[in-house]
Motif scaffolding. Structure first.
Motif, PDB file in Angstrom:
ATOM      1  N   ARG A 101      34.341  48.339  22.811  1.00  0.00           N
ATOM      2  CA  ARG A 101      34.130  46.947  23.246  1.00  0.00           C
ATOM      3  C   ARG A 101      34.889  46.725  24.541  1.00  0.00           C
ATOM      4  NH1 ARG A 101      36.156  42.734  19.129  1.00  0.00           N
ATOM      5  NH2 ARG A 101      34.507  41.281  19.627  1.00  0.00           N
ATOM      6  N   VAL A 102      34.246  46.063  25.490  1.00  0.00           N
ATOM      7  CA  VAL A 102      34.896  45.822  26.784  1.00  0.00           C
ATOM      8  C   VAL A 102      34.585  44.390  27.232  1.00  0.00           C
ATOM      9  CG1 VAL A 102      34.900  46.482  29.234  1.00  0.00           C
ATOM     10  CG2 VAL A 102      34.787  48.261  27.490  1.00  0.00           C
ATOM     11  N   LEU A 103      35.602  43.704  27.732  1.00  0.00           N
ATOM     12  CA  LEU A 103      35.361  42.395  28.356  1.00  0.00           C
ATOM     13  C   LEU A 103      34.975  42.648  29.807  1.00  0.00           C
ATOM     14  CD1 LEU A 103      38.390  40.776  26.722  1.00  0.00           C
ATOM     15  CD2 LEU A 103      36.341  39.405  27.099  1.00  0.00           C
ATOM     16  N   CYS A 104      33.829  42.100  30.234  1.00  0.00           N
ATOM     17  CA  CYS A 104      33.387  42.255  31.626  1.00  0.00           C
ATOM     18  C   CYS A 104      33.253  40.844  32.185  1.00  0.00           C
ATOM     19  CB  CYS A 104      32.058  43.021  31.652  1.00  0.00           C
ATOM     20  SG  CYS A 104      31.457  43.331  33.309  1.00  0.00           S
ATOM     21  N   ILE A 105      34.208  40.444  33.015  1.00  0.00           N
ATOM     22  CA  ILE A 105      34.310  39.038  33.433  1.00  0.00           C
ATOM     23  C   ILE A 105      34.391  38.944  34.967  1.00  0.00           C
ATOM     24  CG2 ILE A 105      35.451  38.334  31.298  1.00  0.00           C
ATOM     25  CD1 ILE A 105      38.144  38.554  32.794  1.00  0.00           C
ATOM     26  N   PRO A 106      34.094  37.793  35.582  1.00  0.00           N
ATOM     27  CA  PRO A 106      33.637  36.553  34.972  1.00  0.00           C
ATOM     28  C   PRO A 106      32.116  36.332  35.094  1.00  0.00           C
ATOM     29  CG  PRO A 106      34.392  36.073  37.184  1.00  0.00           C
ATOM     30  CD  PRO A 106      34.473  37.586  37.002  1.00  0.00           C
ATOM     31  N   ASP A 107      31.355  37.299  35.664  1.00  0.00           N
ATOM     32  CA  ASP A 107      29.938  37.016  35.923  1.00  0.00           C
ATOM     33  C   ASP A 107      29.097  37.284  34.669  1.00  0.00           C
ATOM     34  OD1 ASP A 107      27.297  36.930  36.730  1.00  0.00           O
ATOM     35  OD2 ASP A 107      27.661  37.903  38.652  1.00  0.00           O
ATOM     36  N   GLU A 108      28.599  36.204  34.097  1.00  0.00           N
ATOM     37  CA  GLU A 108      27.821  36.303  32.859  1.00  0.00           C
ATOM     38  C   GLU A 108      26.590  37.209  33.016  1.00  0.00           C
ATOM     39  OE1 GLU A 108      26.154  32.527  31.741  1.00  0.00           O
ATOM     40  OE2 GLU A 108      25.680  33.230  29.728  1.00  0.00           O
ATOM     41  N   TYR A 109      25.880  37.039  34.138  1.00  0.00           N
ATOM     42  CA  TYR A 109      24.638  37.812  34.290  1.00  0.00           C
ATOM     43  C   TYR A 109      24.928  39.271  34.602  1.00  0.00           C
ATOM     44  CZ  TYR A 109      22.359  33.252  34.380  1.00  0.00           C
ATOM     45  OH  TYR A 109      21.925  32.003  34.064  1.00  0.00           O
ATOM     46  N   LEU A 110      25.948  39.506  35.433  1.00  0.00           N
ATOM     47  CA  LEU A 110      26.305  40.903  35.713  1.00  0.00           C
ATOM     48  C   LEU A 110      26.670  41.582  34.388  1.00  0.00           C
ATOM     49  CD1 LEU A 110      26.985  43.046  38.077  1.00  0.00           C
ATOM     50  CD2 LEU A 110      29.325  42.561  37.434  1.00  0.00           C
ATOM     51  N   ALA A 111      27.447  40.891  33.551  1.00  0.00           N
ATOM     52  CA  ALA A 111      27.860  41.472  32.257  1.00  0.00           C
ATOM     53  C   ALA A 111      26.631  41.765  31.390  1.00  0.00           C
ATOM     54  CB  ALA A 111      28.814  40.522  31.541  1.00  0.00           C
ATOM     55  N   GLN A 112      25.678  40.832  31.381  1.00  0.00           N
ATOM     56  CA  GLN A 112      24.466  41.057  30.565  1.00  0.00           C
ATOM     57  C   GLN A 112      23.662  42.244  31.109  1.00  0.00           C
ATOM     58  OE1 GLN A 112      22.461  37.262  30.626  1.00  0.00           O
ATOM     59  NE2 GLN A 112      23.936  36.318  29.234  1.00  0.00           N
ATOM     60  N   ASN A 113      23.611  42.354  32.418  1.00  0.00           N
ATOM     61  CA  ASN A 113      22.875  43.483  33.016  1.00  0.00           C
ATOM     62  C   ASN A 113      23.596  44.805  32.766  1.00  0.00           C
ATOM     63  OD1 ASN A 113      20.702  41.963  34.061  1.00  0.00           O
ATOM     64  ND2 ASN A 113      21.975  41.275  35.769  1.00  0.00           N
ATOM     65  N   VAL A 114      24.921  44.772  32.845  1.00  0.00           N
ATOM     66  CA  VAL A 114      25.710  45.980  32.567  1.00  0.00           C
ATOM     67  C   VAL A 114      25.510  46.371  31.093  1.00  0.00           C
ATOM     68  CG1 VAL A 114      28.086  46.834  32.297  1.00  0.00           C
ATOM     69  CG2 VAL A 114      27.431  45.629  34.381  1.00  0.00           C
ATOM     70  N   ALA A 115      25.512  45.380  30.206  1.00  0.00           N
ATOM     71  CA  ALA A 115      25.397  45.648  28.755  1.00  0.00           C
ATOM     72  C   ALA A 115      24.123  46.434  28.447  1.00  0.00           C
ATOM     73  CB  ALA A 115      25.406  44.334  27.984  1.00  0.00           C
ATOM     74  N   ARG A 116      23.079  46.199  29.228  1.00  0.00           N
ATOM     75  CA  ARG A 116      21.809  46.891  28.956  1.00  0.00           C
ATOM     76  C   ARG A 116      21.876  48.372  29.307  1.00  0.00           C
ATOM     77  NH1 ARG A 116      16.835  42.978  30.315  1.00  0.00           N
ATOM     78  NH2 ARG A 116      17.302  43.399  32.489  1.00  0.00           N
ATOM     79  N   GLU A 117      22.802  48.715  30.198  1.00  0.00           N
ATOM     80  CA  GLU A 117      22.901  50.127  30.617  1.00  0.00           C
ATOM     81  C   GLU A 117      24.108  50.848  30.041  1.00  0.00           C
ATOM     82  OE1 GLU A 117      22.352  51.198  34.780  1.00  0.00           O
ATOM     83  OE2 GLU A 117      21.624  49.165  35.096  1.00  0.00           O
ATOM     84  N   ALA A 118      25.103  50.085  29.593  1.00  0.00           N
ATOM     85  CA  ALA A 118      26.359  50.715  29.147  1.00  0.00           C
ATOM     86  C   ALA A 118      26.237  51.176  27.692  1.00  0.00           C
ATOM     87  CB  ALA A 118      27.502  49.730  29.306  1.00  0.00           C
ATOM     88  N   ASP A 119      27.157  52.078  27.293  1.00  0.00           N
ATOM     89  CA  ASP A 119      27.133  52.618  25.926  1.00  0.00           C
ATOM     90  C   ASP A 119      28.053  51.827  25.001  1.00  0.00           C
ATOM     91  OD1 ASP A 119      25.708  54.670  27.160  1.00  0.00           O
ATOM     92  OD2 ASP A 119      27.568  55.763  27.606  1.00  0.00           O
ATOM     93  N   VAL A 120      28.552  50.705  25.458  1.00  0.00           N
ATOM     94  CA  VAL A 120      29.541  49.972  24.658  1.00  0.00           C
ATOM     95  C   VAL A 120      29.126  48.499  24.546  1.00  0.00           C
ATOM     96  CG1 VAL A 120      31.382  51.488  25.496  1.00  0.00           C
ATOM     97  CG2 VAL A 120      30.958  49.328  26.671  1.00  0.00           C
ATOM     98  N   ASP A 121      29.789  47.766  23.629  1.00  0.00           N
ATOM     99  CA  ASP A 121      29.556  46.317  23.516  1.00  0.00           C
ATOM    100  C   ASP A 121      30.248  45.614  24.672  1.00  0.00           C
ATOM    101  OD1 ASP A 121      28.081  46.342  21.280  1.00  0.00           O
ATOM    102  OD2 ASP A 121      29.710  45.761  19.916  1.00  0.00           O
ATOM    103  N   VAL A 122      29.535  44.720  25.337  1.00  0.00           N
ATOM    104  CA  VAL A 122      30.118  44.029  26.492  1.00  0.00           C
ATOM    105  C   VAL A 122      30.266  42.540  26.170  1.00  0.00           C
ATOM    106  CG1 VAL A 122      29.780  43.423  28.932  1.00  0.00           C
ATOM    107  CG2 VAL A 122      29.134  45.698  28.114  1.00  0.00           C
ATOM    108  N   ILE A 123      31.470  42.038  26.361  1.00  0.00           N
ATOM    109  CA  ILE A 123      31.726  40.604  26.129  1.00  0.00           C
ATOM    110  C   ILE A 123      31.808  39.938  27.502  1.00  0.00           C
ATOM    111  CG2 ILE A 123      33.304  38.928  25.054  1.00  0.00           C
ATOM    112  CD1 ILE A 123      34.428  41.448  23.459  1.00  0.00           C
ATOM    113  N   ALA A 124      31.085  38.818  27.646  1.00  0.00           N
ATOM    114  CA  ALA A 124      30.966  38.181  28.976  1.00  0.00           C
ATOM    115  C   ALA A 124      31.772  36.885  29.046  1.00  0.00           C
ATOM    116  CB  ALA A 124      29.506  37.907  29.274  1.00  0.00           C
ATOM    117  N   TRP A 125      31.879  36.354  30.244  1.00  0.00           N
ATOM    118  CA  TRP A 125      32.454  35.026  30.531  1.00  0.00           C
ATOM    119  C   TRP A 125      31.326  34.188  31.121  1.00  0.00           C
ATOM    120  CZ3 TRP A 125      36.703  32.391  29.347  1.00  0.00           C
ATOM    121  CH2 TRP A 125      37.148  31.332  30.153  1.00  0.00           C
ATOM    122  N   LYS A 126      31.607  32.909  31.394  1.00  0.00           N
ATOM    123  CA  LYS A 126      30.513  32.005  31.797  1.00  0.00           C
ATOM    124  C   LYS A 126      30.411  31.779  33.303  1.00  0.00           C
ATOM    125  CE  LYS A 126      28.339  30.562  28.096  1.00  0.00           C
ATOM    126  NZ  LYS A 126      26.915  30.887  28.022  1.00  0.00           N
ATOM    127  N   GLY A 127      30.908  32.710  34.123  1.00  0.00           N
ATOM    128  CA  GLY A 127      30.826  32.497  35.569  1.00  0.00           C
ATOM    129  C   GLY A 127      29.450  32.869  36.110  1.00  0.00           C
TER     130      GLY A 127
END
Ligand code: 13P
Ligand code: SF4
Length: 358
Positions: free
Chosen positions: A200-226
């Motif tokens: 599990r990794v926090l990827c902050i603060p860009d919500e959309y970047l985190a969602q896009n990364v989550a689709r390619e990464a091998d781990v759970d990605v937790i986002a922020w609302k930026g």
């Protein structure tokens, strides 16, 4: 060596940024003339497709003055890909995406760095060059992502998610970086998130970047609302409409856009990856789903490519102008200062990113 007069300095103290540029040109004795036009004709020839001839007499004296001062002051100008063509093509020593600018800042020679970009970029340059003077021509050049999160927010996230690594986008303040384990940019986010060795990794603060990364990464990605106020404006529906109207059109998008926008794109990547894609593929018609200066900047080197230009401007990037750059270099304004304790921790997060992205 040019030195501003006392009356010019007095004027500049009270005048808004950009308003003293013309007086500096006068004191430097630089004005548009037939001679100056002749000297600068080869440069104009290169950029004439993106700078109208009516604007050149205004830009040319500033370009000459800034390039002279760069030598005098042993200064380096770093410019982001979103800067306007007269900055990108005519005064910058280094251009690039956020990662390239950070890497180049770490290697920068000279005594002074002038950052043509937004505040977090200048701060990153200062972190990597604590001994150098780092200037941003307008302190008002912020970023909606950087403003979306504070150091206190990051401390709260660490408490809420104990042991989960915090990967922070470079589009943040030094104080936020200082609370993070490592930084990332749009060009290395997947690699950095995967490299954390955690499920599990926090990827902050860009919500959309985190969602896009989550689709390619091998781990759970937790986002922020930026969100980036420029990229969040693009919609999947508008891209579908463009495609329907022009089936041969290639669409390439920045990962700060919503995931359903990236679904409509033929390619997505950092600003430099987008430039490389156009340069390598030479599409007949392409739409760059990102800040609008990008198309102008790369049109110069890609004359056969037609750019469909949906224009979403970044108001922060556009705070940087030639008169303000000239003022910055003459009046040493505005210098980036980072609290040394914050700087040490923030630098570690940026350096770890540079190391991990090699
Ligand atoms: P990159 O140049 O790293 O892709 O970032 C885009 C951006 O929005 C910078 O402000
Ligand atoms: Fe920030 Fe978006 Fe502007 Fe980049 S384009 S500086 S992310 S607001």
């Amino acid at each position: 060596m040019f030195t501003a007069s006392e009356s010019l300095i007095d004027h500049a103290i009270t005048a808004p940024p950009g308003q003293s540029g013309a007086r500096i040109l006068e004191e430097m004795d630089i004005a548009y003339s037939d001679g100056l036009a002749r000297d600068m004709a080869p440069l104009y020839e290169r950029v004439k497709s993106v700078i109208p001839s009516v604007e050149w007499p205004f830009f040319a004296p500033y370009i000459k003055a800034i390039n002279e001062l760069k030598k005098e002051k042993n200064a380096v100008i770093l410019a982001h890909n979103y800067q306007t063509p007269e900055i990108f093509h005519c005064i910058a020593d280094v251009v690039g995406d956020s990662l390239q600018l950070a890497v180049e800042a770490a290697k920068a020679e000279g005594d002074m760095i002038v950052q043509c970009g937004v505040h977090f970029m200048a701060e990153t340059s200062k972190l990597l060059n604590p001994e150098k003077t780092v200037l941003i021509p307008d302190m008002g050049a912020g970023c909606s992502l950087a403003e979306s999160i504070t150091a206190q927010d990051v401390r709260a996230l660490r408490e809420a998610y104990p042991g989960v690594p915090i990967v922070t986008y470079v589009n943040t303040s030094a104080a936020v970086k200082a609370e993070s384990d490592v930084c990332c940019t749009s060009s290395n986010a997947v690699k950095i998130v995967n490299g954390m060795g955690s499920d599990r990794v926090l990827c902050i603060p860009d919500e959309y970047l985190a969602q896009n990364v989550a689709r390619e990464a091998d781990v759970d990605v937790i986002a922020w609302k930026g969100r980036c106020e420029v990229h969040e404006l693009f919609t999947a529906e508008e891209l579908q409409q463009y495609r329907e109207d022009d089936p041969g059109l290639k669409i390439i998008a920045h990962p700060e856009c919503k995931p359903d926008v990236l679904d409509e794109a033929d390619f997505s990547g950092s600003t430099s990856a987008m430039i490389k894609w156009v340069t390598d593929n030479q599409p007949e018609r392409v739409m760059m789903v990102t800040e609008c200066s990008m198309s102008d900047n790369i049109a110069v080197e890609n004359p056969k490519v037609n750019f469909v230009r949906p224009c979403n401007l970044c108001p922060h990037m556009k705070q940087i102008t030639l008169p303000k750059v000239l003022e910055a270099m003459v009046l040493n304004r505005t210098e980036i200062i980072v609290d040394p304790e914050i700087a040490d921790k923030a630098r570690a997060a940026v350096e770890r990113m540079i190391e991990l992205s090699k």
